[in-house]
Design a protein around this motif. Structure first.
Motif, mmCIF file in Angstrom:
data_model
loop_
_atom_site.group_PDB
_atom_site.id
_atom_site.type_symbol
_atom_site.label_atom_id
_atom_site.label_comp_id
_atom_site.label_asym_id
_atom_site.label_seq_id
_atom_site.Cartn_x
_atom_site.Cartn_y
_atom_site.Cartn_z
ATOM 1 N N TYR A 169 0.437 -4.804 -3.016
ATOM 2 C CA TYR A 169 0.274 -3.363 -3.260
ATOM 3 C C TYR A 169 1.539 -2.893 -3.978
ATOM 4 O O TYR A 169 2.632 -3.004 -3.429
ATOM 5 C CB TYR A 169 0.073 -2.624 -1.932
ATOM 6 C CG TYR A 169 -1.133 -3.132 -1.180
ATOM 7 C CD1 TYR A 169 -2.398 -2.589 -1.390
ATOM 8 C CD2 TYR A 169 -1.009 -4.181 -0.277
ATOM 9 C CE1 TYR A 169 -3.510 -3.076 -0.707
ATOM 10 C CE2 TYR A 169 -2.119 -4.673 0.407
ATOM 11 C CZ TYR A 169 -3.358 -4.115 0.180
ATOM 12 O OH TYR A 169 -4.456 -4.600 0.856
ATOM 13 N N TRP A 176 -7.377 1.321 6.630
ATOM 14 C CA TRP A 176 -6.385 1.700 5.629
ATOM 15 C C TRP A 176 -4.975 1.497 6.156
ATOM 16 O O TRP A 176 -4.742 1.347 7.350
ATOM 17 C CB TRP A 176 -6.599 3.129 5.119
ATOM 18 C CG TRP A 176 -6.808 4.203 6.143
ATOM 19 C CD1 TRP A 176 -8.006 4.634 6.640
ATOM 20 C CD2 TRP A 176 -5.808 5.012 6.793
ATOM 21 N NE1 TRP A 176 -7.806 5.654 7.555
ATOM 22 C CE2 TRP A 176 -6.474 5.913 7.664
ATOM 23 C CE3 TRP A 176 -4.408 5.083 6.705
ATOM 24 C CZ2 TRP A 176 -5.797 6.843 8.442
ATOM 25 C CZ3 TRP A 176 -3.721 6.013 7.488
ATOM 26 C CH2 TRP A 176 -4.423 6.883 8.341
ATOM 27 N N ASN A 228 -5.097 17.226 3.570
ATOM 28 C CA ASN A 228 -4.391 16.605 2.452
ATOM 29 C C ASN A 228 -3.135 17.383 2.057
ATOM 30 O O ASN A 228 -2.862 17.595 0.880
ATOM 31 C CB ASN A 228 -5.335 16.454 1.243
ATOM 32 C CG ASN A 228 -4.981 15.209 0.441
ATOM 33 O OD1 ASN A 228 -4.246 14.342 0.911
ATOM 34 N ND2 ASN A 228 -5.487 15.133 -0.764
ATOM 35 N N CYS A 244 -3.421 2.675 -4.842
ATOM 36 C CA CYS A 244 -3.023 3.667 -3.842
ATOM 37 C C CYS A 244 -4.025 4.817 -3.872
ATOM 38 O O CYS A 244 -4.369 5.328 -4.932
ATOM 39 C CB CYS A 244 -1.615 4.142 -4.190
ATOM 40 S SG CYS A 244 -1.140 5.659 -3.395
ATOM 41 N N GLN A 245 -4.511 5.208 -2.696
ATOM 42 C CA GLN A 245 -5.538 6.266 -2.616
ATOM 43 C C GLN A 245 -4.927 7.666 -2.608
ATOM 44 O O GLN A 245 -5.490 8.589 -3.160
ATOM 45 C CB GLN A 245 -6.373 6.085 -1.343
ATOM 46 C CG GLN A 245 -7.691 5.378 -1.549
ATOM 47 C CD GLN A 245 -7.556 4.058 -2.290
ATOM 48 O OE1 GLN A 245 -6.745 3.237 -1.923
ATOM 49 N NE2 GLN A 245 -8.329 3.863 -3.330
ATOM 50 N N ARG A 246 -3.779 7.802 -1.917
ATOM 51 C CA ARG A 246 -3.147 9.120 -1.813
ATOM 52 C C ARG A 246 -1.647 8.968 -1.823
ATOM 53 O O ARG A 246 -1.114 7.951 -1.395
ATOM 54 C CB ARG A 246 -3.515 9.786 -0.498
ATOM 55 C CG ARG A 246 -4.952 10.198 -0.391
ATOM 56 C CD ARG A 246 -5.067 11.139 0.786
ATOM 57 N NE ARG A 246 -6.434 11.235 1.232
ATOM 58 C CZ ARG A 246 -6.801 11.866 2.326
ATOM 59 N NH1 ARG A 246 -5.893 12.442 3.097
ATOM 60 N NH2 ARG A 246 -8.067 11.940 2.674
ATOM 61 N N ALA A 306 -10.089 -1.572 -1.196
ATOM 62 C CA ALA A 306 -10.103 -1.250 -2.625
ATOM 63 C C ALA A 306 -8.679 -1.362 -3.167
ATOM 64 O O ALA A 306 -7.721 -1.103 -2.441
ATOM 65 C CB ALA A 306 -10.620 0.177 -2.835
ATOM 66 N N TRP A 337 -3.247 3.509 1.441
ATOM 67 C CA TRP A 337 -3.940 2.456 0.696
ATOM 68 C C TRP A 337 -5.219 2.098 1.439
ATOM 69 O O TRP A 337 -5.185 1.814 2.629
ATOM 70 C CB TRP A 337 -3.070 1.198 0.618
ATOM 71 C CG TRP A 337 -1.639 1.450 0.284
ATOM 72 C CD1 TRP A 337 -0.661 1.916 1.135
ATOM 73 C CD2 TRP A 337 -0.999 1.255 -0.977
ATOM 74 N NE1 TRP A 337 0.534 2.015 0.475
ATOM 75 C CE2 TRP A 337 0.368 1.618 -0.817
ATOM 76 C CE3 TRP A 337 -1.436 0.803 -2.229
ATOM 77 C CZ2 TRP A 337 1.291 1.542 -1.858
ATOM 78 C CZ3 TRP A 337 -0.525 0.724 -3.264
ATOM 79 C CH2 TRP A 337 0.825 1.091 -3.077
ATOM 80 N N ASP A 338 -6.338 2.096 0.703
ATOM 81 C CA ASP A 338 -7.588 1.622 1.284
ATOM 82 C C ASP A 338 -7.583 0.102 1.170
ATOM 83 O O ASP A 338 -7.462 -0.437 0.073
ATOM 84 C CB ASP A 338 -8.774 2.212 0.510
ATOM 85 C CG ASP A 338 -10.107 1.888 1.164
ATOM 86 O OD1 ASP A 338 -10.221 0.805 1.780
ATOM 87 O OD2 ASP A 338 -11.040 2.703 1.053
ATOM 88 N N LYS A 381 2.535 6.867 1.052
ATOM 89 C CA LYS A 381 1.287 6.508 0.376
ATOM 90 C C LYS A 381 0.258 5.984 1.366
ATOM 91 O O LYS A 381 0.602 5.445 2.417
ATOM 92 C CB LYS A 381 1.533 5.432 -0.699
ATOM 93 C CG LYS A 381 2.340 5.932 -1.894
ATOM 94 C CD LYS A 381 2.532 4.826 -2.934
ATOM 95 C CE LYS A 381 3.535 5.225 -4.004
ATOM 96 N NZ LYS A 381 2.901 5.789 -5.196
#
Length: 325
Positions: free
Chosen positions: A83, A101, A160, A121-123, A118, A114-115, A112
């Motif tokens: 990652y 996650w 969020n 980085c998701q967020r 997938a 991470w899913d 950060k």
């Protein structure tokens, strides 16, 4: 006839203990005997933090600036996943309770998410200062981060956004955060050897409120790690503080009285982790060793020797795997 895979799984130790060192290796140990049974070379950087997935299948190693995931049951020296979007030392890594996650915090000033199913980085959340520590609230919907400027922030994953900000001591780095398993307390440890303790209260909204409970002058040196005891340790509740003064102190959370001082390491103690029942503590130190301590006697009952330089992080998973829902 059992398959090779079944044979391999039956040989897999039920207790997974790993350490990482400035010697650029990660080592897996038999917890009881102290024998190192696997060494992974990690040439790209030092490893700042280790964490084992809830299903015991993978070990995450947080380095600079990447996080690598290794297969616990394989002998392959190669990571199964990398990652890569942090730009500086990754100082914190952890997993959501079902292992869906992963979260991380870095000296690049970001937290950060991470899913694991997938890539990428998701967020990302901006802390605006080097992040030293991140913990996931047991409600699985809030991350709490601590940074080099002394800020503690709560990141509400549902909304969020940052829902709360605290500065216990201005310009004093927050080194380590820990949350009680039931979400009732949070402790922050800083570079002045002080622990700040808050009660976590659920307000009328879903947001968590911090109510100051205690200020503990735990060590004269830095506190490098603080950790609250796990659920199966109940009704006893302990706080462990690992310090640059070479000791680990065990505090009774009921009144924050000193229960024991673990003495044996010759240099800074960087990391510690409780066994699932809270009966043992494992520590990692600059003296190149990791140690297994009995919480009842306060004695070290096993020394893990093999690293050639400072041992700076450890990870332990000796509990049952979460039942798949």
């Amino acid at each position: 006839m059992p398959t090779q895979e079944e044979i391999k799984m039956s040989q897999q130790p039920s207790v997974i203990l790993a350490t990482a060192s400035y010697d650029h290796t990660i080592r897996f140990w038999e917890a009881k005997s102290g024998r190192c049974y696997r060494t992974i070379q990690y040439p790209d950087s030092q490893v700042n933090r280790l964490e084992i997935t809830p299903d015991k299948r993978f070990l995450a190693a947080a380095g600079n600036p990447h996080i690598r995931l290794f297969d616990v049951n394989s002998n392959s020296p190669q990571p199964v996943m990398s990652y890569d979007s942090h730009t500086n030392n990754v100082m914190a890594v952890g997993f959501q309770c079902d292992g869906n996650w992963m979260y991380s915090g870095s000296e690049d000033g970001t937290v950060k998410i991470w899913d694991l199913r997938a890539p990428g980085c998701q967020r990302e959340y901006e802390s605006r200062a080097a992040v030293n520590t991140v913990v996931l609230h047991p409600n699985q919907t809030e991350l709490i981060s601590g940074d080099q400027n002394g800020n503690i922030r709560v990141w509400d994953l549902t909304a969020n956004s940052c829902s709360c900000e605290l500065v216990p001591e201005v310009d004093t780095a927050v080194r380590s955060l820990t949350v009680m398993w039931d979400g009732s307390l949070v402790v922050a440890a800083n570079n002045h050897g002080t622990c700040y303790v808050w009660r976590l209260l659920r307000g009328t909204q879903t947001m968590t409120n911090f109510e100051p409970l205690h200020k503990l002058q735990a060590h004269k040196g830095y506190i490098l790690k603080c950790l609250l005891s796990p659920e199966f340790c109940e009704p006893h509740r302990y706080l462990a503080t690992a310090s640059s003064d070479h000791t680990v102190k065990i505090w009774n959370v009921d009144g924050f009285t000193l229960e024991k001082t673990l003495v044996g390491h010759q240099r800074w103690v960087w990391d510690c982790v409780f066994s699932v029942d809270g009966a043992y503590l494992i520590t990692a130190s600059s003296d190149t060793t990791a140690r297994l301590w009995s919480m009842s006697s306060g004695e070290d009952i096993r020394v893990y020797q093999g690293h050639h330089k400072a041992t700076i992080c450890c990870a332990l998973h000796d509990g049952a795997e979460p039942s798949s829902s």
